[in-house]
Scaffold this motif. Structure first.
Motif, short mmCIF file in Angstrom:
data_model
loop_
_atom_site.label_atom_id
_atom_site.label_comp_id
_atom_site.label_asym_id
_atom_site.label_seq_id
_atom_site.Cartn_x
_atom_site.Cartn_y
_atom_site.Cartn_z
N SER A 88 52.06 22.67 56.21
CA SER A 88 51.91 23.91 56.98
C SER A 88 51.83 25.13 56.07
N ILE A 133 48.36 25.15 54.20
CA ILE A 133 47.27 25.57 55.08
C ILE A 133 47.21 27.10 55.15
N LYS A 134 48.38 27.73 55.30
CA LYS A 134 48.43 29.20 55.36
C LYS A 134 47.99 29.83 54.05
N VAL A 166 44.13 29.53 53.81
CA VAL A 166 43.37 30.40 54.72
C VAL A 166 43.57 31.88 54.39
N TYR A 167 44.82 32.29 54.15
CA TYR A 167 45.11 33.71 54.02
C TYR A 167 45.05 34.25 52.58
N TYR A 216 41.44 35.67 54.49
CA TYR A 216 41.43 36.13 55.87
C TYR A 216 42.73 36.88 56.18
N THR A 249 45.91 38.10 58.68
CA THR A 249 46.78 37.31 59.57
C THR A 249 46.35 37.40 61.03
N GLY A 286 39.88 33.55 60.84
CA GLY A 286 40.93 32.92 60.06
C GLY A 286 41.85 32.07 60.92
N GLU A 287 42.17 32.56 62.11
CA GLU A 287 43.04 31.80 63.02
C GLU A 287 42.36 30.53 63.49
N ARG A 304 42.37 28.08 60.66
CA ARG A 304 43.71 27.53 60.44
C ARG A 304 44.05 26.48 61.49
N TYR A 305 43.70 26.75 62.74
CA TYR A 305 43.98 25.78 63.80
C TYR A 305 43.14 24.52 63.63
N SER A 339 44.68 22.53 60.96
CA SER A 339 45.93 21.97 61.47
C SER A 339 45.69 20.69 62.26
#
Length: 241
Positions: free
Chosen positions: A24, A27-28, A31-32, A37, A39, A44-45, A48-49, A52
């Motif tokens: 977890s 992954i953050k 992406v970030y 990207y 938050t 970006g969301e 991330r999903y 996931s």
């Protein structure tokens, strides 16, 4: 052979729990920080999903490859309740503590490698609302898991897809309130690292509520499914007569 299988399960549980808390965070970071990207960036969301869900497929494959390895106490508790007493004792007395230990060491290594990383899940509401939130989320995912385990027609891919999307949806629903964790072991890893593992908030919201919800979900599922089984048996007996 049973003892060897039990030891292998414990080893699998430890490393899967260790890897889950790492996944977890990675992954953050990907992406970030690496992709840059924000938050609250929609792209970006979504990314991330998506990652996931792929990650949950990976862990589902690990669970299958290790013949039952798990990283979430609620997953094995729901099946242990339905099994024999010796399996229940093994789950509560050995597997769940090992999962907690794996999560604790996972978080320790994370904080050693990335000291600037966050504090993990946070409770943003009062204890009663937090417990209700985690309880309802857990109840939902256990009911879904119980249904999928009843040999519903479909491939490994379809069952994992339904489970992954359901977990992600419930996580998003509870993320602003409690973090939408539905995993006491991973929360314990973060709480232990910050000395909050024996706080009232942690024990009630992230342990007691999910455990009670798991018991309630298993009982409710039995109540719903058992009458249907009885009706099927009666129908067969009538036909045979």
């Amino acid at each position: 052979m049973a003892a060897v299988g039990g030891r292998l399960l414990l080893v699998s549980d430890f490393f899967m729990s260790f890897m889950w808390v790492w996944s977890s965070v990675l992954i953050k970071i990907f992406v970030y920080k690496i992709l840059g990207y924000g938050t609250h960036d929609l792209k970006g969301e979504i990314l991330r999903y998506g990652i996931s869900i792929v990650n949950m497929f990976f862990f589902a494959y690990l669970a299958k490859a290790t013949k039952g390895g798990a990283y979430n106490p609620l997953t094995i508790l729901s099946s242990a309740i339905s099994g024999d007493f010796s399996n229940f004792l093994f789950t509560v007395g050995a597997r769940i503590p090992i999962q907690v230990l794996g999560s604790i060491y996972g978080v320790r290594f994370i904080l050693a490698a990335f000291p600037e990383i966050g504090r993990g899940p946070r409770l943003n509401v009062d204890i009663a609302r937090g417990a209700l939130t985690e309880g309802l989320l857990t109840f939902g995912i256990v009911i879904i898991s119980q249904g999928l385990s009843r040999k519903i027609p479909g491939s490994f891919f379809m069952k994992t897809w339904i489970s992954s999307v359901s977990k992600l949806t419930l996580h998003i629903l509870g993320s602003d309130l409690t973090g939408g964790c539905m995993n006491p072991a991973s929360v314990m890893g973060w709480a232990f690292a910050h000395g909050e593992h024996i706080s009232k908030e942690h024990l009630i919201v992230y342990w007691l509520a999910p455990m009670e919800a798991t018991l309630a979900a298993v009982w409710a599922f039995r109540l719903i499914v058992q009458p249907k089984k009885d009706e099927t048996l009666k129908a067969k007996s009538v036909k045979s007569d």
